[in-house]
Design a protein around this motif. Structure first.
Motif, PDB file in Angstrom:
ATOM      1  N   PRO A  86       0.902  -1.324  -0.017  1.00 38.84           N
ATOM      2  CA  PRO A  86      -0.034  -0.086   0.172  1.00 38.84           C
ATOM      3  C   PRO A  86       0.736   1.192   0.062  1.00 38.84           C
ATOM      4  N   SER A  87       1.956   1.105   0.675  1.00 33.52           N
ATOM      5  CA  SER A  87       2.654   2.338   0.690  1.00 33.52           C
ATOM      6  C   SER A  87       3.382   2.779  -0.698  1.00 33.52           C
ATOM      7  N   ALA A  88       3.415   1.808  -1.586  1.00 30.99           N
ATOM      8  CA  ALA A  88       3.821   2.353  -2.949  1.00 30.99           C
ATOM      9  C   ALA A  88       2.893   3.190  -3.590  1.00 30.99           C
ATOM     10  N   ARG A  89       1.580   3.055  -3.341  1.00 26.14           N
ATOM     11  CA  ARG A  89       0.454   3.601  -4.118  1.00 26.14           C
ATOM     12  C   ARG A  89       0.607   3.574  -5.475  1.00 26.14           C
ATOM     13  N   LEU A  90       0.652   2.503  -6.246  1.00 26.51           N
ATOM     14  CA  LEU A  90       0.706   2.385  -7.527  1.00 26.51           C
ATOM     15  C   LEU A  90      -0.964   1.911  -7.939  1.00 26.51           C
ATOM     16  N   ASP A  91      -0.943   2.519  -9.167  1.00 26.93           N
ATOM     17  CA  ASP A  91      -2.110   2.155  -9.956  1.00 26.93           C
ATOM     18  C   ASP A  91      -2.056   1.048 -10.865  1.00 26.93           C
ATOM     19  N   VAL A  92      -0.998   0.531 -11.375  1.00 24.53           N
ATOM     20  CA  VAL A  92      -0.665  -0.245 -12.239  1.00 24.53           C
ATOM     21  C   VAL A  92       0.630  -0.716 -12.181  1.00 24.53           C
ATOM     22  N   ILE A  93       0.768  -2.058 -12.484  1.00 27.62           N
ATOM     23  CA  ILE A  93       2.256  -2.477 -12.468  1.00 27.62           C
ATOM     24  C   ILE A  93       2.214  -3.289 -13.924  1.00 27.62           C
ATOM     25  N   VAL A  94       3.413  -2.989 -14.660  1.00 29.15           N
ATOM     26  CA  VAL A  94       3.602  -3.441 -16.121  1.00 29.15           C
ATOM     27  C   VAL A  94       4.864  -4.269 -16.172  1.00 29.15           C
ATOM     28  N   ILE A  95       4.874  -5.580 -16.548  1.00 34.22           N
ATOM     29  CA  ILE A  95       5.967  -6.547 -16.412  1.00 34.22           C
ATOM     30  C   ILE A  95       6.361  -6.348 -18.046  1.00 34.22           C
ATOM     31  N   GLU A  96       7.671  -5.974 -18.299  1.00 34.64           N
ATOM     32  CA  GLU A  96       8.237  -6.152 -19.425  1.00 34.64           C
ATOM     33  C   GLU A  96       8.923  -7.305 -19.762  1.00 34.64           C
ATOM     34  N   ALA A  97       8.487  -8.239 -20.332  1.00 38.94           N
ATOM     35  CA  ALA A  97       9.187  -9.600 -20.349  1.00 38.94           C
ATOM     36  C   ALA A  97      10.647  -9.324 -21.355  1.00 38.94           C
ATOM     37  N   SER A  98      11.408 -10.136 -21.100  1.00 37.99           N
ATOM     38  CA  SER A  98      12.551 -10.199 -22.032  1.00 37.99           C
ATOM     39  C   SER A  98      12.368 -10.819 -23.263  1.00 37.99           C
ATOM     40  N   GLY A  99      13.130 -10.457 -24.384  1.00 33.90           N
ATOM     41  CA  GLY A  99      12.680 -10.610 -25.674  1.00 33.90           C
ATOM     42  C   GLY A  99      12.574 -12.100 -25.901  1.00 33.90           C
ATOM     43  N   LEU A 100      13.134 -13.076 -25.097  1.00 34.81           N
ATOM     44  CA  LEU A 100      12.960 -14.495 -25.388  1.00 34.81           C
ATOM     45  C   LEU A 100      12.108 -15.138 -24.430  1.00 34.81           C
ATOM     46  N   ALA A 101      11.598 -14.373 -23.549  1.00 33.88           N
ATOM     47  CA  ALA A 101      10.592 -14.997 -22.518  1.00 33.88           C
ATOM     48  C   ALA A 101       9.598 -15.577 -22.910  1.00 33.88           C
ATOM     49  N   GLU A 102       8.968 -16.625 -22.143  1.00 30.60           N
ATOM     50  CA  GLU A 102       7.717 -17.382 -22.510  1.00 30.60           C
ATOM     51  C   GLU A 102       6.614 -16.783 -21.717  1.00 30.60           C
ATOM     52  N   PRO A 103       5.804 -15.675 -22.416  1.00 27.22           N
ATOM     53  CA  PRO A 103       4.842 -14.665 -21.539  1.00 27.22           C
ATOM     54  C   PRO A 103       3.833 -15.832 -20.776  1.00 27.22           C
ATOM     55  N   GLN A 104       3.551 -16.983 -21.403  1.00 28.91           N
ATOM     56  CA  GLN A 104       2.391 -17.800 -20.545  1.00 28.91           C
ATOM     57  C   GLN A 104       3.171 -18.081 -19.356  1.00 28.91           C
ATOM     58  N   GLU A 105       4.378 -18.188 -18.987  1.00 28.44           N
ATOM     59  CA  GLU A 105       4.926 -18.596 -17.851  1.00 28.44           C
ATOM     60  C   GLU A 105       4.834 -17.352 -16.952  1.00 28.44           C
ATOM     61  N   LEU A 106       5.015 -16.212 -17.310  1.00 26.11           N
ATOM     62  CA  LEU A 106       4.596 -14.987 -16.371  1.00 26.11           C
ATOM     63  C   LEU A 106       3.272 -15.078 -15.941  1.00 26.11           C
ATOM     64  N   ILE A 107       2.319 -15.268 -17.084  1.00 24.20           N
ATOM     65  CA  ILE A 107       0.896 -15.115 -16.759  1.00 24.20           C
ATOM     66  C   ILE A 107       0.449 -16.120 -15.500  1.00 24.20           C
ATOM     67  N   ARG A 108       0.995 -17.586 -15.811  1.00 26.12           N
ATOM     68  CA  ARG A 108       0.996 -18.417 -14.920  1.00 26.12           C
ATOM     69  C   ARG A 108       1.236 -18.026 -13.481  1.00 26.12           C
ATOM     70  N   MET A 109       2.549 -17.392 -13.665  1.00 32.11           N
ATOM     71  CA  MET A 109       3.069 -16.906 -12.037  1.00 32.11           C
ATOM     72  C   MET A 109       2.109 -15.984 -11.516  1.00 32.11           C
ATOM     73  N   ILE A 110       1.455 -14.937 -12.122  1.00 26.51           N
ATOM     74  CA  ILE A 110       0.531 -13.996 -11.886  1.00 26.51           C
ATOM     75  C   ILE A 110      -0.553 -14.590 -11.234  1.00 26.51           C
ATOM     76  N   LEU A 111      -1.353 -15.456 -11.964  1.00 21.85           N
ATOM     77  CA  LEU A 111      -2.546 -15.864 -11.851  1.00 21.85           C
ATOM     78  C   LEU A 111      -2.557 -16.970 -10.593  1.00 21.85           C
ATOM     79  N   ALA A 112      -1.277 -17.528 -10.360  1.00 23.60           N
ATOM     80  CA  ALA A 112      -1.178 -18.382  -9.224  1.00 23.60           C
ATOM     81  C   ALA A 112      -0.824 -17.649  -7.934  1.00 23.60           C
ATOM     82  N   SER A 113      -0.265 -16.411  -7.962  1.00 27.33           N
ATOM     83  CA  SER A 113       0.064 -15.537  -6.915  1.00 27.33           C
ATOM     84  C   SER A 113      -1.066 -15.511  -5.873  1.00 27.33           C
ATOM     85  N   GLU A 114      -0.338 -15.611  -4.542  1.00 25.38           N
ATOM     86  CA  GLU A 114      -1.339 -15.769  -3.600  1.00 25.38           C
ATOM     87  C   GLU A 114      -1.401 -14.152  -3.022  1.00 25.38           C
TER      88      GLU A 114
END
Length: 343
Positions: A86-114
């Motif tokens: 809360p102290s960061a008071r952010l409105d949105v977070i953008v993850i810029e994946a590396s050029g060879l990243a698998e975006p579905q893995e990042l999506i899976r991590m976000i959806l699985a986050s507690e």
């Protein structure tokens, strides 16, 4: 009262597609919104409506100093935890994946986050119009990345002829039917497609907060603006909405309808609170919270899409109005909504 969740947007694309340029554009057009950025493989930057200077692998200079630290995907959840505090008071977070990243893995991590302070905000795939065929030949997985995207940005569209651009749009449409594709130059897309910029103090009324045109205020050039390609359809109802019929609409929302946001009034016993709805691509979530004192019970929705039939959308939503007092007494009708509710 349910706490507001911070949308986490994955920005993907192969090397040279223009992800950093697009992120720079978003930051410079944030309209006062606080943006947190996680740059995969390079560094974490916490930014208050400021532009990134230089390339992603360089030191980034901010008004209050410099931040630079290595990041890999195993550390992602930890950084999201820090950015979503809360102290960061952010409105949105953008993850810029590396050029060879698998975006579905990042999506899976976000959806699985507690972490209950964040919510998945969609995958934006940046495609280089000038290098599309060569990139596709070298990295055939590009087809799969485009297929799972919620929004495709055809960047560097000014570097190809009109006929070639039309063929690219057709190909991208075949790879991901119904997914909005935005032609762009220098990563210049409308930030409203990704996040809601903060309204001015004189625009705090609920209806005006939801207005697409009001949210898109600013002094930037509107020539060739995305308003010409994207439609904003608004729907307001003083009558409560029928939960089952609304879920039928949301489960079968038309192709090209990229975002839905707003408030829903159901008026069902035990569920008379306001339900904030957030949908991007196939993702859907409701957030119940009390109505403000004196606030009128209304359903107010804004739908953003390309090639959508505004008349048909309004007619379908009009048929979702609950005009039967007997139906109002059936709390079981809320089951479909509650499946997607954040308590």
């Amino acid at each position: 009262m349910a706490k507001r969740q911070i949308p986490v947007i994955v920005l993907a694309g192969f090397l040279g597609s223009g992800k950093t340029t697009l992120l720079n554009h978003l930051l410079s057009r944030s309209g006062g919104s606080r943006i947190g950025a996680v740059v995969n493989d390079f560094g974490k930057i916490e930014i208050d409506a400021m532009s990134i200077a230089g390339q992603v692998d360089s030191m980034v200079s901010l008004g209050n100093g410099c931040l630079c630290c290595a990041v890999d995907t195993s550390e992602l959840d930890g950084f999201l935890e820090k950015l979503a505090r809360p102290s960061a008071r952010l409105d949105v977070i953008v993850i810029e994946a590396s050029g060879l990243a698998e975006p579905q893995e990042l999506i899976r991590m976000i959806l699985a986050s507690e972490n209950r302070n964040i919510v998945y905000g969609g995958l934006v795939e940046v495609v280089d119009a000038a290098e599309f065929e060569r990139t596709r030949a070298t990295h055939p997985e590009l087809d799969r990345h485009v297929a799972i995207a919620d929004l495709v940005v055809l960047n560097k569209a000014d570097r190809v002829a009109d006929e070639a651009r039309d063929r690219l749009l057709e190909t991208l449409g075949e790879l991901s039917p119904g997914t909005p594709v935005v032609p762009a130059s220098y990563g210049r897309i409308d930030p409203e497609l990704l996040f809601d910029r903060k309204p001015r103090e004189d625009h705090l009324e609920a209806v005006r907060q939801l207005s697409f045109e009001d949210l898109c205020h600013g002094d930037h050039d509107h020539d060739g603006h995305l308003h010409a390609a994207y439609e904003s359809v608004e729907f307001v109802s003083e009558e409560p909405m029928h939960p089952r019929r609304l879920m039928e609409f949301l489960d079968s929302r038309p192709k090209g309808l990229y975002r839905i946001k707003g408030f829903v009034h159901f008026g069902i016993p035990g569920h008379r609170q306001r339900f904030t709805v957030h949908a991007v691509g196939d993702f859907l979530r409701f957030y119940p919270s009390p109505w403000a004192r004196g606030e009128q019970r209304l359903t107010q929705l804004v739908m953003i899409g390309r090639g959508v039939d505004a008349v048909s959308l309004r007619e379908r939503l009009d048929s979702c109005r609950n005009r039967s007092a007997e139906q109002n007494a059936d709390p079981n009708s809320m089951w479909g909504v509650l499946r997607y509710a954040q308590s």
